[in-house]
Design a protein around this motif. Structure first.
Motif, PDB file in Angstrom:
ATOM      1  N   ILE A 260      -8.383  10.526  -2.668  1.00 11.86           N
ATOM      2  CA  ILE A 260      -9.194  10.202  -3.841  1.00 11.86           C
ATOM      3  C   ILE A 260     -10.026   8.929  -3.671  1.00 11.86           C
ATOM      4  O   ILE A 260     -11.175   8.874  -4.065  1.00 11.86           O
ATOM      5  N   VAL A 261      -9.449   7.899  -3.088  1.00 14.80           N
ATOM      6  CA  VAL A 261     -10.125   6.603  -3.085  1.00 14.80           C
ATOM      7  C   VAL A 261     -10.771   6.275  -1.746  1.00 14.80           C
ATOM      8  O   VAL A 261     -11.655   5.443  -1.665  1.00 14.80           O
ATOM      9  N   ASP A 262     -10.316   6.940  -0.686  1.00 17.29           N
ATOM     10  CA  ASP A 262     -10.850   6.688   0.650  1.00 17.29           C
ATOM     11  C   ASP A 262     -10.739   5.212   1.052  1.00 17.29           C
ATOM     12  O   ASP A 262     -11.679   4.614   1.555  1.00 17.29           O
ATOM     13  N   ILE A 263      -9.552   4.656   0.787  1.00 18.48           N
ATOM     14  CA  ILE A 263      -9.289   3.307   1.319  1.00 18.48           C
ATOM     15  C   ILE A 263      -8.360   3.467   2.517  1.00 18.48           C
ATOM     16  O   ILE A 263      -7.774   4.525   2.716  1.00 18.48           O
ATOM     17  N   ASP A 264      -8.229   2.429   3.311  1.00 18.42           N
ATOM     18  CA  ASP A 264      -7.419   2.492   4.520  1.00 18.42           C
ATOM     19  C   ASP A 264      -5.969   2.845   4.179  1.00 18.42           C
ATOM     20  O   ASP A 264      -5.323   2.164   3.375  1.00 18.42           O
ATOM     21  N   ILE A 265      -5.478   3.917   4.799  1.00 11.09           N
ATOM     22  CA  ILE A 265      -4.116   4.391   4.513  1.00 11.09           C
ATOM     23  C   ILE A 265      -3.090   3.311   4.827  1.00 11.09           C
ATOM     24  O   ILE A 265      -2.188   3.033   4.041  1.00 11.09           O
ATOM     25  N   ASN A 266      -3.231   2.683   6.002  1.00  8.50           N
ATOM     26  CA  ASN A 266      -2.257   1.677   6.424  1.00  8.50           C
ATOM     27  C   ASN A 266      -2.166   0.536   5.416  1.00  8.50           C
ATOM     28  O   ASN A 266      -1.073   0.094   5.052  1.00  8.50           O
ATOM     29  N   MET A 267      -3.331   0.083   4.959  1.00  6.46           N
ATOM     30  CA  MET A 267      -3.342  -1.036   4.011  1.00  6.46           C
ATOM     31  C   MET A 267      -2.662  -0.648   2.702  1.00  6.46           C
ATOM     32  O   MET A 267      -1.864  -1.422   2.152  1.00  6.46           O
ATOM     33  N   SER A 268      -2.966   0.549   2.198  1.00  5.87           N
ATOM     34  CA  SER A 268      -2.396   0.971   0.911  1.00  5.87           C
ATOM     35  C   SER A 268      -0.877   1.111   0.993  1.00  5.87           C
ATOM     36  O   SER A 268      -0.150   0.729   0.071  1.00  5.87           O
ATOM     37  N   VAL A 269      -0.382   1.653   2.118  1.00  6.73           N
ATOM     38  CA  VAL A 269       1.067   1.824   2.292  1.00  6.73           C
ATOM     39  C   VAL A 269       1.760   0.467   2.398  1.00  6.73           C
ATOM     40  O   VAL A 269       2.798   0.233   1.771  1.00  6.73           O
ATOM     41  N   VAL A 270       1.182  -0.433   3.173  1.00  7.02           N
ATOM     42  CA  VAL A 270       1.788  -1.759   3.371  1.00  7.02           C
ATOM     43  C   VAL A 270       1.835  -2.540   2.058  1.00  7.02           C
ATOM     44  O   VAL A 270       2.852  -3.136   1.709  1.00  7.02           O
ATOM     45  N   ILE A 271       0.722  -2.524   1.297  1.00  5.74           N
ATOM     46  CA  ILE A 271       0.691  -3.254   0.021  1.00  5.74           C
ATOM     47  C   ILE A 271       1.723  -2.673  -0.955  1.00  5.74           C
ATOM     48  O   ILE A 271       2.463  -3.419  -1.607  1.00  5.74           O
ATOM     49  N   SER A 272       1.789  -1.357  -1.038  1.00  2.39           N
ATOM     50  CA  SER A 272       2.757  -0.701  -1.932  1.00  2.39           C
ATOM     51  C   SER A 272       4.192  -1.096  -1.563  1.00  2.39           C
ATOM     52  O   SER A 272       5.005  -1.435  -2.425  1.00  2.39           O
ATOM     53  N   ALA A 273       4.488  -1.029  -0.267  1.00  2.21           N
ATOM     54  CA  ALA A 273       5.839  -1.358   0.191  1.00  2.21           C
ATOM     55  C   ALA A 273       6.164  -2.827  -0.078  1.00  2.21           C
ATOM     56  O   ALA A 273       7.275  -3.159  -0.510  1.00  2.21           O
TER      57      ALA A 273
END
Length: 590
Positions: free
Chosen positions: A158-171
């Motif tokens: 949906i947002v097309d942001i970097d997958i790695n960044m989104s996972v790391v921030i969430s974690a």
């Protein structure tokens, strides 16, 4: 596709909300339990054992309802060869909570345990507890990794942001508030999480249903329009496999620390049961929007949407049908609201698994197996370090391992075939011992691994009756992959073999030692004839320990551990259900 500012804003708002609630819960309850003399480490693990009906109902429901649950349910309803008939998670996990509430919640809560591994170590010893920790830890870590991986994929759609960044921030956010507040933060964020899922998905459903590209789901339920009917069907050849998978969800959903973490934090044994029943209803209610979204996906002419002419199933994107429906069949602001709900749900699901894994390690491995003299402050720091380590491990696996779902499927199977029969034995079967426990462990492990695991490309070395070779076509590459499908209910058979092996070997070794057929010197596990074992924690007499305090002696019968009696007993809890305590179940071994 560019980065969508509205989507980023929606996610940031949801993340900040979850983080704020987590920190507020930690601050609000910072002295809870400690004033009553409860250790700080125990407060982090099970709260002050004062979780009430409202928060408890939400947090118990969130045991299974999270990112993986809502995405997986929508996926199976959408998949042409499966449909609603194979979307077993809602009913399976709901029944799991009912069975857990009826039979397991009361004995575990009334005996004052702190983690799920406590009864194993009390009856089978610290080494066996360590062995059972392995599949339990694998289940929690791989579950966290799988849902973080799903989050990365969802955000990328949906947002097309970097997958790695989104996972790391969430974690990082989940790890941070879990570090700060322990179970209280997990429980209170679960309340927000479920509201987010419920509102986010229910707001999206009417818009998706009214999209011109979507046919009536009542028609596509029974008639093939764009694909086979979404109600699905169970072929007679697959009946036993369906039953096997359903038993895996229903019974294998019980022996998880994430579930018992909630049970043991309830304010009483009866409350723990009631919360389980509330959560069972919650599981079914929360699945409804996911089922509808899966049905919408199966009823859509994708050629009329911005997604394109090729449907998701032919792009190998069936697992992302929920975010795809949100993006392409709903207005932008609705899809971002739904996305925020899903991402918040995933983040809040990861926290409880990470806390569960660190609780078991700090208490059952570090303290009870290695450093029984460890101070409460030391245990708290071990928990904090392991929360960070396990969180980092799950995040790394989500980013680096392509087979994270396969690892989780296999580890959840091991929880079912190994830990469930052991829990059944330790709580309800008199006279089982460490020898039986080891035998049951080995039987379950060999029979399950022997059946293979297609997700991990692990070939079987046991070909059960009815096996067939299947082919899987990768639509994007055109590659054809062959794998063995076991239609025999080998997972449930492995579980039963593990249970019967435990009982049979326990009684066999007990008879051989007590009749003198085997010399007592061969009882190397100190499981049958030894009266003064530091290994088996209910064999020795409490009074021989100079460090025992009176409050520990008062409610306990004389045959208990020299070293660990106090670690397992809770004066309030034992008076609740003393006659069925684990000691009395094993008095016939004395």
């Amino acid at each position: 596709m560019a980065v969508h500012a509205e989507g980023i804003v929606a996610i940031v708002i949801f993340y900040l909300l979850i983080l704020a609630v987590g920190i507020w819960a930690a601050w609000k309850n910072k002295n809870s339990g400690v004033s009553e003399g409860q250790d700080r480490s125990e407060t982090i693990m099970v709260g002050g054992r004062d979780i009430g009906l409202f928060v408890g109902g939400f947090t118990m429901t969130a045991t299974w309802v999270g990112g993986g649950y809502i995405n997986g349910t929508a996926e199976y309803v959408y998949l042409p060869d499966y449909g609603l008939a194979w979307a077993q998670a809602p009913f399976g996990y709901a029944l799991s909570l009912v069975v857990g509430g009826l039979f397991f919640a009361k004995p575990m809560r009334s005996r004052g345990y702190v983690t799920m591994l406590d009864p194993f170590q009390q009856i089978y010893g610290k080494r066996m507890g360590g062995l059972l920790f392995i599949p339990a830890l694998m289940g929690e870590i791989f579950w966290s990794a799988a849902i973080l991986s799903a989050l990365g994929a969802t955000l990328s759609v949906i947002v097309d942001i970097d997958i790695n960044m989104s996972v790391v921030i969430s974690a990082l956010i989940a790890i941070f508030y879990t570090l700060v507040g322990g179970l209280y933060s997990v429980a209170y964020t679960d309340v927000v999480q479920l509201f987010c899922i419920f509102l986010g998905l229910w707001v999206s459903v009417p818009f998706a249903l009214s999209n011109p590209a979507v046919s009536s789901i009542s028609v596509t339920a029974k008639e093939a329009v764009y694909q086979t009917p979404w109600l699905g069907k169970i072929d007679s050849a697959d009946t036993w496999m369906w039953i096997d998978n359903f038993c895996l969800l229903m019974l294998g959903g019980i022996p998880w620390q994430v579930y018992f973490q909630r049970v043991l934090s309830a304010s009483s044994a009866t409350y723990a049961q009631v919360l389980s029943f509330i959560a069972a209803a919650g599981c079914l209610v929360m699945a409804v929007p996911s089922v509808l979204i899966g049905a919408i996906g199966a009823s859509t002419d994708w050629n009329q949407t911005t997604y394109g002419a090729i449907p998701p199933k032919e792009k190998d994107q069936s697992d992302m049908i929920l975010p795809i429906v949100l993006q392409h069949l709903c207005p932008p602001w609705i899809s971002f609201f739904g996305l925020g709900a899903v991402s918040a749900a995933v983040m809040s699901s990861a926290d409880s698994s990470i806390l569960s894994a660190s609780s078991m390690f700090a208490r059952n491995i570090y303290k009870l197996a290695f450093r029984q003299s460890a101070t409460d402050r030391e245990i708290v720091w071990v928990m904090r370090i392991t929360i960070f380590v396990f969180g980092a491990l799950a995040t790394a696996m989500a980013l680096l391992t392509g087979t994270v779902y396969g690892l989780w499927y296999l580890s959840s199977d091991l929880v079912y075939v190994i830990i469930f029969p052991q829990l059944l034995s330790v709580l309800f079967i008199k006279g089982t011992n460490t020898y039986g426990s080891v035998a049951g462990y080995i039987f379950g492990l060999l029979l399950r691994i022997g059946g293979g695991e297609p997700y991990l490309k692990l070939p079987p070395f046991i070909y059960y009756p009815g096996w067939v070779q299947q082919e899987k076509i990768h639509h994007l590459t055109g590659d054809v992959e062959y794998f063995i499908q076991q239609r025999f209910p080998f997972k449930t058979v492995s579980m039963l073999a593990s249970f019967l092996g435990n009982v049979a070997f326990s009684y066999l070794l007990k008879y051989l030692f007590e009749s003198g057929t085997l010399s007592h010197k061969y009882d190397f596990m100190d499981a049958v004839v030894s009266k003064h074992s530091k290994e088996i924690m209910d064999k020795t007499t409490l009074v021989s320990n100079d460090n025992i305090i009176l409050s520990e002696m008062a409610p306990v019968k004389t045959h208990l551990s020299t070293s660990l009696a106090g670690a397992f007993t809770n004066t309030e809890a034992l008076s609740d259900d003393e006659e069925s305590s684990p000691e009395s179940l094993n008095n016939d071994q004395e």
